[in-house]
Design a protein around this motif. Structure first.
Motif, PDB file in Angstrom:
ATOM      1  N   ARG A  22      -2.286  -7.728   4.005  1.00 28.44           N
ATOM      2  CA  ARG A  22      -1.421  -8.778   3.456  1.00 28.44           C
ATOM      3  C   ARG A  22      -0.489  -9.220   4.575  1.00 28.44           C
ATOM      4  O   ARG A  22       0.229  -8.403   5.150  1.00 28.44           O
TER       5      ARG A  22
ATOM      6  N   CYS B 182      -1.648  -3.470   6.816  1.00 24.29           N
ATOM      7  CA  CYS B 182      -3.086  -3.207   6.858  1.00 24.29           C
ATOM      8  C   CYS B 182      -3.403  -1.860   6.238  1.00 24.29           C
ATOM      9  O   CYS B 182      -2.742  -0.861   6.530  1.00 24.29           O
ATOM     10  N   HIS B 183      -4.437  -1.844   5.419  1.00 18.20           N
ATOM     11  CA  HIS B 183      -4.973  -0.591   4.886  1.00 18.20           C
ATOM     12  C   HIS B 183      -6.414  -0.520   5.367  1.00 18.20           C
ATOM     13  O   HIS B 183      -7.243  -1.355   4.996  1.00 18.20           O
TER      14      HIS B 183
ATOM     15  N   GLU C  94     -15.172  -5.006   3.252  1.00 23.87           N
ATOM     16  CA  GLU C  94     -14.521  -4.913   1.938  1.00 23.87           C
ATOM     17  C   GLU C  94     -13.695  -3.639   1.823  1.00 23.87           C
ATOM     18  O   GLU C  94     -12.872  -3.501   0.922  1.00 23.87           O
TER      19      GLU C  94
ATOM     20  N   TYR D 149       0.838  -1.208   0.000  1.00 24.43           N
ATOM     21  CA  TYR D 149       0.000   0.000   0.000  1.00 24.43           C
ATOM     22  C   TYR D 149       0.864   1.246   0.000  1.00 24.43           C
ATOM     23  O   TYR D 149       0.486   2.275   0.567  1.00 24.43           O
TER      24      TYR D 149
ATOM     25  N   SER E  49      -9.113 -12.889   8.730  1.00 19.89           N
ATOM     26  CA  SER E  49      -9.996 -12.550   7.614  1.00 19.89           C
ATOM     27  C   SER E  49     -11.475 -12.554   7.983  1.00 19.89           C
ATOM     28  O   SER E  49     -12.293 -11.991   7.248  1.00 19.89           O
TER      29      SER E  49
ATOM     30  N   ASP F 269     -11.533  -2.732   4.155  1.00 19.28           N
ATOM     31  CA  ASP F 269     -10.244  -3.023   4.781  1.00 19.28           C
ATOM     32  C   ASP F 269      -9.504  -4.085   3.979  1.00 19.28           C
ATOM     33  O   ASP F 269     -10.102  -5.053   3.502  1.00 19.28           O
ATOM     34  N   ARG F 270      -8.181  -3.890   3.854  1.00 16.80           N
ATOM     35  CA  ARG F 270      -7.342  -4.846   3.144  1.00 16.80           C
ATOM     36  C   ARG F 270      -6.132  -5.154   4.011  1.00 16.80           C
ATOM     37  O   ARG F 270      -5.692  -4.317   4.778  1.00 16.80           O
TER      38      ARG F 270
END
Length: 179
Positions: free
Chosen positions: A130, A138-139, A125, A91, A120, A127-128
């Protein structure tokens, strides 16, 4: 000498588990860590040591307990590791534009498959994230305070500590200034 960033879980400036950064700095210098600096009052330390990761982590955890009685977990990253973490941020564009919505969670051990599933569960939707080894990028597309992802990360307990991207960038800059 190796440059280290220590991210301390479980200490605060006020309330429960209070620990003054000036006291911590003095104690870390007393145990032989060099160029000790703290950043904001929430458990961020940069330092130098010829010792390995695990030894530095153990010494910092023991120092915290000795001066405060607090049993805090410390996540250690070398300058090279932190540089790689920053470089690998998925990000990065968002981080540059809005650092406070990007967060980094750091662990000492990689997440298990079961922990990843729990992370998860039920997230928006907006929030993202990896997960990559011992880091979770985290985004947050909405307030972190209302985020199910943030709540799921908190459920990982003392095994993880989280910093906003602005703090990550500042720690990286502090480590680079020590060269």
């Amino acid at each position: 000498m190796t440059n280290y960033a220590a991210l301390i879980r479980g200490i605060n400036v006020g309330g429960k588990n209070k620990l003054a950064m000036a006291d911590l700095k003095r104690e870390l210098e007393a145990i032989g860590l060099a160029k000790v600096q703290t950043y904001i009052q929430s458990g961020n330390v940069v330092c130098q040591s010829p010792k390995d990761h695990g030894t530095v982590r153990d010494e910092i955890e023991q120092a915290i307990t000795r001066i405060s009685g607090i049993r805090a977990n410390v996540m250690i990253r070398t300058q090279q590791e932190l540089d790689a973490i920053v470089e690998d941020c998925p990000y990065a564009e968002e981080a540059a534009a809005e650092g406070k919505s990007i967060h980094l969670s750091v662990l000492n051990e990689p997440l298990t498959g079961r922990q990843l599933e729990k992370l998860s569960a039920g997230i928006s939707e907006l929030d993202r994230f990896r997960a990559d080894g011992t880091v979770i990028y985290c985004h947050y597309g909405q307030s972190i305070l209302d985020s199910k992802l943030a709540a799921n990360i908190a459920k990982l307990g003392d095994a993880v500590t989280t910093r906003n991207w602005n703090t990550v960038a500042k720690l990286q800059a502090m480590l680079r200034a020590m060269e």
